[in-house]
Design a protein around this motif. Structure first.
Motif, PDB file in Angstrom:
ATOM      1  N   CYS A  10       0.819  -1.213   0.000  1.00  0.00           N
ATOM      2  CA  CYS A  10       0.000   0.000   0.000  1.00  0.00           C
ATOM      3  C   CYS A  10       0.846   1.254   0.000  1.00  0.00           C
ATOM      4  N   VAL A  11       0.290   2.297  -0.589  1.00  0.00           N
ATOM      5  CA  VAL A  11       0.745   3.650  -0.302  1.00  0.00           C
ATOM      6  C   VAL A  11      -0.141   4.064   0.869  1.00  0.00           C
ATOM      7  N   LEU A  12       0.458   4.022   2.065  1.00  0.00           N
ATOM      8  CA  LEU A  12      -0.283   4.277   3.299  1.00  0.00           C
ATOM      9  C   LEU A  12      -0.228   5.760   3.626  1.00  0.00           C
ATOM     10  N   TRP A  13      -1.409   6.344   3.880  1.00  0.00           N
ATOM     11  CA  TRP A  13      -1.463   7.783   4.153  1.00  0.00           C
ATOM     12  C   TRP A  13      -2.368   8.062   5.341  1.00  0.00           C
ATOM     13  N   ARG A  14      -2.211   9.258   5.872  1.00  0.00           N
ATOM     14  CA  ARG A  14      -3.082   9.754   6.939  1.00  0.00           C
ATOM     15  C   ARG A  14      -3.161  11.274   6.811  1.00  0.00           C
ATOM     16  N   PRO A  15      -4.218  11.867   7.355  1.00  0.00           N
ATOM     17  CA  PRO A  15      -4.263  13.331   7.382  1.00  0.00           C
ATOM     18  C   PRO A  15      -3.089  13.847   8.223  1.00  0.00           C
ATOM     19  N   ALA A  16      -2.472  14.921   7.778  1.00  0.00           N
ATOM     20  CA  ALA A  16      -1.347  15.497   8.533  1.00  0.00           C
ATOM     21  C   ALA A  16      -1.854  16.022   9.873  1.00  0.00           C
ATOM     22  N   PRO A  17      -1.078  15.840  10.943  1.00  0.00           N
ATOM     23  CA  PRO A  17      -1.485  16.348  12.258  1.00  0.00           C
ATOM     24  C   PRO A  17      -1.763  17.855  12.253  1.00  0.00           C
ATOM     25  N   SER A  18      -1.122  18.600  11.343  1.00  0.00           N
ATOM     26  CA  SER A  18      -1.329  20.050  11.249  1.00  0.00           C
ATOM     27  C   SER A  18      -2.721  20.391  10.736  1.00  0.00           C
ATOM     28  N   GLY A  19      -3.394  19.389  10.138  1.00  0.00           N
ATOM     29  CA  GLY A  19      -4.700  19.653   9.548  1.00  0.00           C
ATOM     30  C   GLY A  19      -4.615  20.094   8.101  1.00  0.00           C
ATOM     31  N   GLY A  21      -3.222  18.957   4.467  1.00  0.00           N
ATOM     32  CA  GLY A  21      -2.626  17.934   3.625  1.00  0.00           C
ATOM     33  C   GLY A  21      -2.573  16.559   4.279  1.00  0.00           C
ATOM     34  N   ILE A  22      -1.704  15.719   3.719  1.00  0.00           N
ATOM     35  CA  ILE A  22      -1.573  14.347   4.198  1.00  0.00           C
ATOM     36  C   ILE A  22      -0.103  14.012   4.432  1.00  0.00           C
ATOM     37  N   SER A  88      -4.046   2.321  -2.560  1.00  0.00           N
ATOM     38  CA  SER A  88      -4.015   3.455  -1.649  1.00  0.00           C
ATOM     39  C   SER A  88      -4.678   2.951  -0.368  1.00  0.00           C
ATOM     40  N   ALA A  89      -4.156   3.338   0.798  1.00  0.00           N
ATOM     41  CA  ALA A  89      -4.774   2.896   2.055  1.00  0.00           C
ATOM     42  C   ALA A  89      -4.680   3.997   3.092  1.00  0.00           C
ATOM     43  N   ARG A  90      -5.805   4.273   3.735  1.00  0.00           N
ATOM     44  CA  ARG A  90      -5.830   5.271   4.796  1.00  0.00           C
ATOM     45  C   ARG A  90      -5.551   4.600   6.135  1.00  0.00           C
ATOM     46  N   ALA A  91      -4.561   5.127   6.842  1.00  0.00           N
ATOM     47  CA  ALA A  91      -4.204   4.597   8.157  1.00  0.00           C
ATOM     48  C   ALA A  91      -5.304   4.940   9.154  1.00  0.00           C
ATOM     49  N   LEU A  92      -5.626   3.965  10.004  1.00  0.00           N
ATOM     50  CA  LEU A  92      -6.661   4.155  11.016  1.00  0.00           C
ATOM     51  C   LEU A  92      -6.082   4.241  12.424  1.00  0.00           C
ATOM     52  N   THR A 106       8.589   6.197   9.096  1.00  0.00           N
ATOM     53  CA  THR A 106       8.509   7.645   9.118  1.00  0.00           C
ATOM     54  C   THR A 106       7.265   8.098   8.361  1.00  0.00           C
ATOM     55  N   TRP A 107       6.697   9.203   8.814  1.00  0.00           N
ATOM     56  CA  TRP A 107       5.558   9.826   8.145  1.00  0.00           C
ATOM     57  C   TRP A 107       6.047  11.153   7.581  1.00  0.00           C
ATOM     58  N   LEU A 108       5.894  11.331   6.269  1.00  0.00           N
ATOM     59  CA  LEU A 108       6.398  12.530   5.601  1.00  0.00           C
ATOM     60  C   LEU A 108       5.351  13.122   4.669  1.00  0.00           C
ATOM     61  N   ALA A 109       5.466  14.432   4.441  1.00  0.00           N
ATOM     62  CA  ALA A 109       4.641  15.074   3.415  1.00  0.00           C
ATOM     63  C   ALA A 109       4.973  14.393   2.082  1.00  0.00           C
ATOM     64  N   PRO A 110       4.020  14.352   1.152  1.00  0.00           N
ATOM     65  CA  PRO A 110       4.249  13.620  -0.098  1.00  0.00           C
ATOM     66  C   PRO A 110       5.552  13.986  -0.827  1.00  0.00           C
ATOM     67  N   GLY A 111       5.877  15.262  -0.915  1.00  0.00           N
ATOM     68  CA  GLY A 111       7.116  15.656  -1.601  1.00  0.00           C
ATOM     69  C   GLY A 111       8.353  15.137  -0.892  1.00  0.00           C
ATOM     70  N   GLN A 112       8.345  15.190   0.440  1.00  0.00           N
ATOM     71  CA  GLN A 112       9.474  14.665   1.222  1.00  0.00           C
ATOM     72  C   GLN A 112       9.550  13.145   1.104  1.00  0.00           C
ATOM     73  N   ALA A 113       8.383  12.484   1.094  1.00  0.00           N
ATOM     74  CA  ALA A 113       8.357  11.027   0.947  1.00  0.00           C
ATOM     75  C   ALA A 113       8.941  10.634  -0.408  1.00  0.00           C
ATOM     76  N   ARG A 114       8.574  11.371  -1.436  1.00  0.00           N
ATOM     77  CA  ARG A 114       9.089  11.069  -2.780  1.00  0.00           C
ATOM     78  C   ARG A 114      10.609  11.145  -2.801  1.00  0.00           C
ATOM     79  N   ALA A 115      11.155  12.169  -2.152  1.00  0.00           N
ATOM     80  CA  ALA A 115      12.617  12.335  -2.121  1.00  0.00           C
ATOM     81  C   ALA A 115      13.299  11.232  -1.309  1.00  0.00           C
TER      82      ALA A 115
END
Length: 136
Positions: A10-19, A21-22, A88-92, A106-115
């Motif tokens: 999966c591409v595992l994602w969650r809403p960013a804690p900042s509110g 993005g993801i 795609s999978a949303r983390a619960l 690690t949890w990263l913003a999409p651009g940082q994850a890509r890098a």
């Protein structure tokens, strides 16, 4: 002809804690010293969906809900053909516990994850995930 190794992840994602993005989950595998999306081989009698959910749980500690199907990756692993079915999978929620197979999460913003991703095919997968989210 070698038997194709069947795997799922999966591409595992969650809403960013900042509110805003993801964030994307990446796992570090010490055996290969690489950063990748959670994935693994199917067990006998297991569906790709069951495998993807199990691998996310085993490698990240997260339970998740599968979303849209993403492109299947085809490549050689140790000289054998490998096919990895992705969603795609949303983390619960859950708790990460380091193991011999995966020692860091690690949890990263999409651009940082890509890098951070080691393999070009994983970056391409993330690009497809991002494009599919923006078209929804």
């Amino acid at each position: 002809m070698d038997q194709v190794i069947q795997a799922a992840g999966c591409v595992l994602w969650r809403p960013a804690p900042s509110g805003r993005g993801i964030e994307i989950a990446l796992v570090h595998r010490p055996k290969y010293d690489d950063w990748s999306h959670p994935k693994g081989k199917l067990k006998r009698g297991e569906t790709p969906e069951e495998c993807a959910l199990r691998e996310v749980r085993e490698e990240t500690g997260q339970s998740c809900v599968l979303g849209p199907r993403l492109p299947t990756a085809h490549y050689l692993a140790n000289g054998r053909p490998k096919e990895v079915t992705y969603w795609s999978a949303r983390a619960l929620g859950g708790t990460f516990t380091p193991s011999r197979e995966v020692d860091r999460l690690t949890w990263l913003a999409p651009g940082q994850a890509r890098a951070r991703l080691t393999q070009a095919r994983d970056r391409d997968l993330l690009d497809t995930f991002r494009a599919s989210r923006s078209s929804q």
